[in-house]
Design a protein around this motif. Structure first.
Motif, PDB file in Angstrom:
ATOM      1  N   ALA A 126       0.806  -1.220   0.000  1.00 11.47           N
ATOM      2  CA  ALA A 126       0.000   0.000   0.000  1.00 11.47           C
ATOM      3  C   ALA A 126       0.838   1.269   0.000  1.00 11.47           C
ATOM      4  O   ALA A 126       0.513   2.243  -0.680  1.00 11.47           O
ATOM      5  N   VAL A 127       1.929   1.251   0.748  1.00 12.77           N
ATOM      6  CA  VAL A 127       2.740   2.465   0.900  1.00 12.77           C
ATOM      7  C   VAL A 127       3.859   2.552  -0.122  1.00 12.77           C
ATOM      8  O   VAL A 127       4.148   3.624  -0.663  1.00 12.77           O
ATOM      9  N   PHE A 128       4.490   1.415  -0.430  1.00 10.62           N
ATOM     10  CA  PHE A 128       5.674   1.433  -1.288  1.00 10.62           C
ATOM     11  C   PHE A 128       5.488   0.714  -2.621  1.00 10.62           C
ATOM     12  O   PHE A 128       6.439   0.601  -3.391  1.00 10.62           O
ATOM     13  N   GLY A 129       4.309   0.220  -2.872  1.00  7.40           N
ATOM     14  CA  GLY A 129       4.074  -0.473  -4.130  1.00  7.40           C
ATOM     15  C   GLY A 129       4.805  -1.790  -4.243  1.00  7.40           C
ATOM     16  O   GLY A 129       5.011  -2.315  -5.347  1.00  7.40           O
ATOM     17  N   GLY A 130       5.233  -2.340  -3.113  1.00  4.51           N
ATOM     18  CA  GLY A 130       5.923  -3.630  -3.098  1.00  4.51           C
ATOM     19  C   GLY A 130       7.429  -3.535  -3.075  1.00  4.51           C
ATOM     20  O   GLY A 130       8.112  -4.544  -2.905  1.00  4.51           O
ATOM     21  N   VAL A 131       7.979  -2.339  -3.255  1.00  5.23           N
ATOM     22  CA  VAL A 131       9.433  -2.157  -3.312  1.00  5.23           C
ATOM     23  C   VAL A 131       9.854  -1.062  -2.337  1.00  5.23           C
ATOM     24  O   VAL A 131       9.376   0.058  -2.419  1.00  5.23           O
ATOM     25  N   THR A 132      10.763  -1.402  -1.417  1.00  6.14           N
ATOM     26  CA  THR A 132      11.211  -0.437  -0.411  1.00  6.14           C
ATOM     27  C   THR A 132      12.668  -0.017  -0.596  1.00  6.14           C
ATOM     28  O   THR A 132      13.126   0.899   0.076  1.00  6.14           O
ATOM     29  N   GLY A 133      13.388  -0.714  -1.458  1.00  3.77           N
ATOM     30  CA  GLY A 133      14.798  -0.408  -1.637  1.00  3.77           C
ATOM     31  C   GLY A 133      15.705  -1.246  -0.754  1.00  3.77           C
ATOM     32  O   GLY A 133      16.926  -1.091  -0.775  1.00  3.77           O
ATOM     33  N   ALA A 134      15.105  -2.149   0.020  1.00  2.00           N
ATOM     34  CA  ALA A 134      15.887  -3.030   0.888  1.00  2.00           C
ATOM     35  C   ALA A 134      16.408  -4.227   0.088  1.00  2.00           C
ATOM     36  O   ALA A 134      15.938  -4.511  -1.017  1.00  2.00           O
ATOM     37  N   GLY A 135      17.363  -4.943   0.663  1.00  2.00           N
ATOM     38  CA  GLY A 135      17.938  -6.094  -0.019  1.00  2.00           C
ATOM     39  C   GLY A 135      16.926  -7.194  -0.290  1.00  2.00           C
ATOM     40  O   GLY A 135      17.063  -7.960  -1.249  1.00  2.00           O
ATOM     41  N   SER A 136      15.884  -7.259   0.531  1.00  2.00           N
ATOM     42  CA  SER A 136      14.857  -8.297   0.358  1.00  2.00           C
ATOM     43  C   SER A 136      14.039  -8.099  -0.919  1.00  2.00           C
ATOM     44  O   SER A 136      13.342  -9.023  -1.364  1.00  2.00           O
ATOM     45  N   ASP A 137      14.141  -6.913  -1.528  1.00  2.00           N
ATOM     46  CA  ASP A 137      13.419  -6.668  -2.784  1.00  2.00           C
ATOM     47  C   ASP A 137      13.882  -7.603  -3.890  1.00  2.00           C
ATOM     48  O   ASP A 137      13.134  -7.875  -4.844  1.00  2.00           O
ATOM     49  N   LEU A 138      15.116  -8.097  -3.779  1.00  2.00           N
ATOM     50  CA  LEU A 138      15.636  -9.026  -4.789  1.00  2.00           C
ATOM     51  C   LEU A 138      14.812 -10.318  -4.810  1.00  2.00           C
ATOM     52  O   LEU A 138      14.553 -10.883  -5.875  1.00  2.00           O
ATOM     53  N   LEU A 139      14.404 -10.767  -3.632  1.00  2.12           N
ATOM     54  CA  LEU A 139      13.577 -11.968  -3.557  1.00  2.12           C
ATOM     55  C   LEU A 139      12.198 -11.713  -4.160  1.00  2.12           C
ATOM     56  O   LEU A 139      11.671 -12.550  -4.907  1.00  2.12           O
ATOM     57  N   THR A 140      11.649 -10.543  -3.863  1.00  2.00           N
ATOM     58  CA  THR A 140      10.352 -10.173  -4.442  1.00  2.00           C
ATOM     59  C   THR A 140      10.438 -10.131  -5.960  1.00  2.00           C
ATOM     60  O   THR A 140       9.551 -10.635  -6.669  1.00  2.00           O
ATOM     61  N   ALA A 141      11.505  -9.528  -6.469  1.00  2.00           N
ATOM     62  CA  ALA A 141      11.696  -9.428  -7.911  1.00  2.00           C
ATOM     63  C   ALA A 141      11.825 -10.815  -8.543  1.00  2.00           C
ATOM     64  O   ALA A 141      11.271 -11.073  -9.617  1.00  2.00           O
ATOM     65  N   ALA A 142      12.553 -11.697  -7.884  1.00  2.00           N
ATOM     66  CA  ALA A 142      12.737 -13.048  -8.411  1.00  2.00           C
ATOM     67  C   ALA A 142      11.403 -13.793  -8.493  1.00  2.00           C
ATOM     68  O   ALA A 142      11.134 -14.509  -9.465  1.00  2.00           O
ATOM     69  N   LEU A 143      10.564 -13.607  -7.502  1.00  2.00           N
ATOM     70  CA  LEU A 143       9.246 -14.252  -7.504  1.00  2.00           C
ATOM     71  C   LEU A 143       8.350 -13.667  -8.591  1.00  2.00           C
ATOM     72  O   LEU A 143       7.592 -14.398  -9.250  1.00  2.00           O
ATOM     73  N   LEU A 144       8.445 -12.360  -8.801  1.00  2.00           N
ATOM     74  CA  LEU A 144       7.643 -11.714  -9.837  1.00  2.00           C
ATOM     75  C   LEU A 144       8.025 -12.224 -11.225  1.00  2.00           C
ATOM     76  O   LEU A 144       7.164 -12.407 -12.093  1.00  2.00           O
ATOM     77  N   VAL A 145       9.319 -12.460 -11.419  1.00  2.00           N
ATOM     78  CA  VAL A 145       9.803 -12.954 -12.710  1.00  2.00           C
ATOM     79  C   VAL A 145       9.217 -14.333 -13.017  1.00  2.00           C
ATOM     80  O   VAL A 145       8.961 -14.672 -14.180  1.00  2.00           O
ATOM     81  N   THR A 146       8.978 -15.118 -11.978  1.00  2.00           N
ATOM     82  CA  THR A 146       8.435 -16.466 -12.187  1.00  2.00           C
ATOM     83  C   THR A 146       6.931 -16.446 -12.469  1.00  2.00           C
ATOM     84  O   THR A 146       6.332 -17.502 -12.689  1.00  2.00           O
ATOM     85  N   GLY A 147       6.345 -15.256 -12.440  1.00  2.00           N
ATOM     86  CA  GLY A 147       4.922 -15.153 -12.721  1.00  2.00           C
ATOM     87  C   GLY A 147       4.042 -15.077 -11.487  1.00  2.00           C
ATOM     88  O   GLY A 147       2.810 -15.027 -11.590  1.00  2.00           O
ATOM     89  N   THR A 148       4.664 -15.068 -10.309  1.00  2.00           N
ATOM     90  CA  THR A 148       3.906 -14.954  -9.064  1.00  2.00           C
ATOM     91  C   THR A 148       3.319 -13.547  -8.954  1.00  2.00           C
ATOM     92  O   THR A 148       3.959 -12.561  -9.326  1.00  2.00           O
ATOM     93  N   SER A 149       2.114 -13.437  -8.459  1.00  2.00           N
ATOM     94  CA  SER A 149       1.466 -12.131  -8.337  1.00  2.00           C
ATOM     95  C   SER A 149       2.203 -11.257  -7.330  1.00  2.00           C
ATOM     96  O   SER A 149       2.959 -11.760  -6.484  1.00  2.00           O
ATOM     97  N   LEU A 150       1.986  -9.955  -7.410  1.00  2.00           N
ATOM     98  CA  LEU A 150       2.656  -9.016  -6.513  1.00  2.00           C
ATOM     99  C   LEU A 150       2.309  -9.303  -5.059  1.00  2.00           C
ATOM    100  O   LEU A 150       3.194  -9.314  -4.194  1.00  2.00           O
ATOM    101  N   ILE A 151       1.030  -9.554  -4.797  1.00  2.00           N
ATOM    102  CA  ILE A 151       0.608  -9.800  -3.412  1.00  2.00           C
ATOM    103  C   ILE A 151       1.294 -11.042  -2.851  1.00  2.00           C
ATOM    104  O   ILE A 151       1.839 -11.026  -1.739  1.00  2.00           O
ATOM    105  N   LYS A 152       1.297 -12.135  -3.627  1.00  2.00           N
ATOM    106  CA  LYS A 152       1.929 -13.368  -3.167  1.00  2.00           C
ATOM    107  C   LYS A 152       3.440 -13.207  -3.032  1.00  2.00           C
ATOM    108  O   LYS A 152       4.056 -13.744  -2.105  1.00  2.00           O
ATOM    109  N   SER A 153       4.039 -12.458  -3.952  1.00  2.00           N
ATOM    110  CA  SER A 153       5.490 -12.250  -3.908  1.00  2.00           C
ATOM    111  C   SER A 153       5.892 -11.469  -2.665  1.00  2.00           C
ATOM    112  O   SER A 153       6.837 -11.843  -1.960  1.00  2.00           O
TER     113      SER A 153
END
Length: 202
Positions: A126-153
């Motif tokens: 809600a606040v950052f659109g799923g990306v905060t600039g932290a190192g954990s964003d790499l995991l979120t990005a990797a999940l998104l690439v596999t086709g996982t939805s933003l919420i699930k990622s």
């Protein structure tokens, strides 16, 4: 016997413990930021205070820690909800005596992690659109690439980071708690369950 309620939770000693917990949180947050950790170890103080002070004192400690961290890095402000949830849940588990043995402490890690992730994921989206600039964003990005939805990622990343960080935070807090002398523990409303049985019997 453990007394419950706001009146008993906010004793003078519990209030004096809050600044200590907040200071530990701020140090942990700064170390995590400077060293670019993929997880934040910024709730050690909150968990420690929750174990001795209970849910409401833990909630206040988490809130104040994130307010100060937010002054240094505004990204921390919205996550005050996560810190407050962490403190409150950890305090409830202390009330229910989960930290009196290693099995309970391990189980507490998972309960606190789930509670934190349930709050963290919606804030991140809600606040950052799923990306905060932290190192954990790499995991979120990797999940998104596999086709996982933003919420699930984001939720999956939140669970992973919450478990990892909470495991460290609870472990450090629990070890410190178990090393405290009985004469210190008995002064806190939530400290009596951690008094050694041999000492208590004598």
């Amino acid at each position: 016997m453990m007394k419950r309620g706001l009146r008993y939770d906010f004793s003078l000693l519990a209030l004096l413990l809050i600044p200590v917990g907040v200071s530990v949180n701020v140090v942990g947050y700064q170390l995590s930021s400077i060293l670019k950790f993929p997880i934040f170890i910024d709730q050690i103080g909150t968990l420690f205070v929750s174990m001795l002070g209970g849910p409401w004192v833990g909630l206040v400690t988490g809130l104040m820690g994130n307010v100060i961290n937010g002054m240094l890095n505004p990204v921390a402000f919205p996550y005050a909800l996560v810190a407050m949830t962490t403190g409150f849940v950890a305090g409830l588990l202390s009330r229910w005596r989960w930290y009196t043995n290693i099995v309970g402490a391990v189980a507490a890690c998972f309960v606190i992690s789930i509670a934190a992730a349930v709050v963290k994921a919606p804030v991140t989206i809600a606040v950052f659109g799923g990306v905060t600039g932290a190192g954990s964003d790499l995991l979120t990005a990797a999940l998104l690439v596999t086709g996982t939805s933003l919420i699930k990622s984001v939720f999956s990343t939140s669970i992973f980071t919450a478990v990892a960080s909470t495991a460290i935070d609870v472990s450090v807090s629990w070890v410190i708690l178990r090393k405290l002398p009985d004469r210190f523990l008995i002064k806190f409303n939530y400290g009596s369950p951690y008094v050694r049985k041999v000492a208590a019997a004598s």
